[in-house]
Scaffold this active site. Sequence first.
Site, PDB file in Angstrom:
ATOM      1  N   ASP A 179       9.737  -3.154   4.373  1.00 29.01           N
ATOM      2  CA  ASP A 179       8.287  -3.251   4.597  1.00 29.01           C
ATOM      3  C   ASP A 179       7.987  -3.537   6.058  1.00 29.01           C
ATOM      4  OD1 ASP A 179       9.582  -5.712   4.089  1.00 29.01           O
ATOM      5  OD2 ASP A 179       7.644  -6.713   3.905  1.00 29.01           O
ATOM      6  N   GLU A 180       6.790  -3.161   6.474  1.00 32.05           N
ATOM      7  CA  GLU A 180       6.201  -3.584   7.738  1.00 32.05           C
ATOM      8  C   GLU A 180       7.085  -3.343   8.962  1.00 32.05           C
ATOM      9  OE1 GLU A 180       3.178  -7.041   6.276  1.00 32.05           O
ATOM     10  OE2 GLU A 180       5.239  -7.703   6.583  1.00 32.05           O
TER      11      GLU A 180
END
Lengths: 568, 568
Positions: free
Chosen positions: B341-342
């Site tokens: 993620d991210e």
Amino acid sequence: MRWAVHLISTSLLTARAAALWPKPQRWERGSGFVRLAEGFRITSSLNQEPPDDLVNAIERTLKRIEHDWHQPLQVGRAEPDRLSVEAAPVLGTLQISLVDEAEVHSIAFETTRPYAQQNEAYKLTVSQDGVAELRANTTLGLLRGLETFSQLVFTLPESAEGRRDHIFYLRKVPMSIEDWPALPHRGFMLDTARNFYPVDAIDRNLQAMSYAKLNVFHWHVVDSQAWPLESATFPDLARYGAYSQDETYSASDVRHVVRYAASLGISVMLELDMPGHTASIASSFSDYIACHNQRPWSAYAAEPPAGQIKLGHSDAREFAKRLMHEAALMSSSPLLSSGGDEVNQRCYLEDPDTSAALEARNVSLDDLLGEFVEGVHSAIRKQGKTPVVWEEMVLNHELGLDADVVVMVWISSANVRAVADKGHTIVHAASDYFYLDCGAGAWLGNTPNGRSWCDPFKSWQKAYSFDPYHNLTKAQHRLVLGGETLLWSEQAGPENLDSIAWPRAAAAAEVFWTGGSLAEGRRRLQEALPRLHDWRYRAVARGIQAIPLQPHWCALRPGACDADEDPL
Amino acid sequence: MRWAVHLISTSLLTARAAALWPKPQRWERGSGFVRLAEGFRITSSLNQEPPDDLVNAIERTLKRIEHDWHQPLQVGRAEPDRLSVEAAPVLGTLQISLVDEAEVHSIAFETTRPYAQQNEAYKLTVSQDGVAELRANTTLGLLRGLETFSQLVFTLPESAEGRRDHIFYLRKVPMSIEDWPALPHRGFMLDTARNFYPVDAIDRNLQAMSYAKLNVFHWHVVDSQAWPLESATFPDLARYGAYSQDETYSASDVRHVVRYAASLGISVMLELDMPGHTASIASSFSDYIACHNQRPWSAYAAEPPAGQIKLGHSDAREFAKRLMHEAALMSSSPLLSSGGDEVNQRCYLEDPDTSAALEARNVSLDDLLGEFVEGVHSAIRKQGKTPVVWEEMVLNHELGLDADVVVMVWISSANVRAVADKGHTIVHAASDYFYLDCGAGAWLGNTPNGRSWCDPFKSWQKAYSFDPYHNLTKAQHRLVLGGETLLWSEQAGPENLDSIAWPRAAAAAEVFWTGGSLAEGRRRLQEALPRLHDWRYRAVARGIQAIPLQPHWCALRPGACDADEDPL
């Protein structure tokens, strides 16, 4: 290595405030260290025997010094301090004394006097050559100073060889503290009616309050859902109105709470909320309650079950007065609350007894309400206490209450000015700043997208940003008695008391102890957070399940987890 | 009196569902009672020695029956049942057996098989004449059935004379339950990196999970703030990346968690989130981390401190593969997560090593990212496990991941369809339904009016209203593997684990076990709440600090605290 230590002590450490919460009024500090002697003592130089509760407070302080085991919140924790601490002068004693020894009273006595006669001020000095002194006008002031001293002590763990004991030490010496509260009423309200809290949970909360120098336990003890308070006058109230016979507060429970609180510098302000919020009385005295459990509940009450003491009913009025008389004898605060929030008009208008009284006497509902409130307030005053009410009693009704009645402003901080304009003394309890229960979703069952009525969650930052004098004229400042943090228990119980309340409630404690505002710059969020972290880590060490406000990584690095753009 | 009891047992009690959570798939019940014999036993009629963990599960069930001391949630609690219970037939044994005894495996074995080979189904019958039988295909099914049985048992306290022991009894007999989970992956994610959780807190959470028939502990064990996981291959990771040497998970800690979880029917799915969220690796392998702690942090990461594994760096890639290989050996789930993620683009573009690689090889950032992910996924597959990623790995990047990669949809439930359209298997983890940390205010320090990024708080009602198949085509239903409730720990630690998670996480557990949706009417908030109260009160009795969802008054009166206007 020595250079590294030096670097830390001159940059990082002096950049950081030392860890005290709430922040003292005057606070001079250096950059040196002292370590506590192995046989460190706290000696009282009173000419007379110190009162028992002061002796206990001294013993508690010594115990905390030994058991907090709190290392500074910095990268490496206490380790960067090691060389300085090992070379530091030794502090053998903290000497405590009273400025005027003519009248030495117990902490309990000092705590429960009228506010005008209370004195919590103290002076604490720690010199670089190992002399520490704590002076105050009262034993209550000494208690506050002892709490401050305990928060100054850090722990250096055993060295790698594992041969030596922990070393306890102070940073930032020489240090000189002059301290007193900005406001005399600094409270925590707990609702023990929606869900029951055993006495040990209340005790634990009193401890946490004392760590933040809060001084009023506002005990919202009964409500429509349950009546846990045992009354000697009306034993059926708790017998039939409590959730169970294991979920009551006996007279001896209340005496214990009052006594224990007083030893911690906390007075107990009971609230018997009336005439609304009293459905639980119907379990034992159904004749006294209008619209009991009437449906749809939302037409008759703010939440289920509906039920209000009948206003036109003379027995009910007498009953309420006798109850309040008993409450006055049970509690220790100079204040006593008769509540008065959320009175529902339709409940009364549809009640045959009340509407008959309205008609027979040709009076208004507010006339009846005024008589009722006047009755319970006279019972409060007869015991030398001052009545407290929720804001509706002066903002929504024309009751002609005396100016000395203390008003708690809860619906919105925007209503503070209106109460002040009526000349009443104010205790801040604004739901938009101090309600711990906000933001946890709707507690009504069938609401998939329901919100808390007072969304959003009130963060510590929000509480901390409160200005007690906002929107008041200079002349109205004297009306502000203090403020409270409040926990309504629809979605709370002993299971989450610690975690929902702490350390958030400590933020409000500093607002009302330290005073000032963010706008005028006397308090700052960035400066406060590292100290609040310290308070929280100590509270956990002392057995309070206070939650982390940030990742531990952030707690070790002041400023590293601020927003990049400073919104102030 | 007899008439009153009769009234309650025919109206109130039959109106209420008996108390099981999650609700079984098929559940026929009468209106009678049986009481457990004083020497009540659970006997296994297996032809062979039952596996140790099944024996333990039986013993645990017996202990719970004796120690839950849970009375029905109705006015008067167990008292209205007394006459019926005292006259009820006696149940001496619960007989448990397997449908096919050819292959008897331990619960642990059955729990950690690939989902297609897992079987949690069971049948439980209790007849009015005192015969109870539990049958299943596997020991894992028996475990689920034992949990169900334990939730059927109520306690009738000593009678007023105080002469007799508690009576344990069942309501709603005869009863016949046929049960199996709607979805095979029902998880609870815990982030142990932002703040550390001791193993005993994890154990307690596993117990709570088992009470709700959750079966996957998704352990988000490391992140940018700390690396508590001890690695045999890279011991420096935890040595320098953990908060302290007391705040690590040793190999033996992990083995303990995996084994304990398996005995409760829970597999452990580790997550080593990469290449983002890895700043803590820089404490030991700084060469492998780009943009480490670069400021302003918001330009380089979703939260401080910034830091990502360098994509173009062959040693870093090899390091990541070896780490993932070790994680595969440590964990028990057929799934293993590489996170993803991210990922921050600017971090890489400003990193000299990565930008050099981009230029030298004339490839895109996604090309490098794809190679990196492919590398760690090959390490996962080599151990026979299936890789799991967060949604960005398929929605924000073109990496060409194989279709069998499981995708966790977290940013919004609105993204489920897009992932399904790419043909990936889905685990629901939507922040708009299942994030336990939402709604607690901003954790960044200097934000007086800051909100949680995923405001508002996700109530149990919100989680319960989730439809796992919403917006999917019929053909896409097979892609839904299950869902999770998630606790990110920026504002959480062992202090509030129980109270922030329970009973809310149980709401999601029923969504994924029982299946169905509010829209189609298979689940209803009004029907669910009384059962969820029961689950919560039992959980408290079992040592979980699960919070009250309503005043106790409401818990005793199903429907009395619903909103007057049904919003559905």
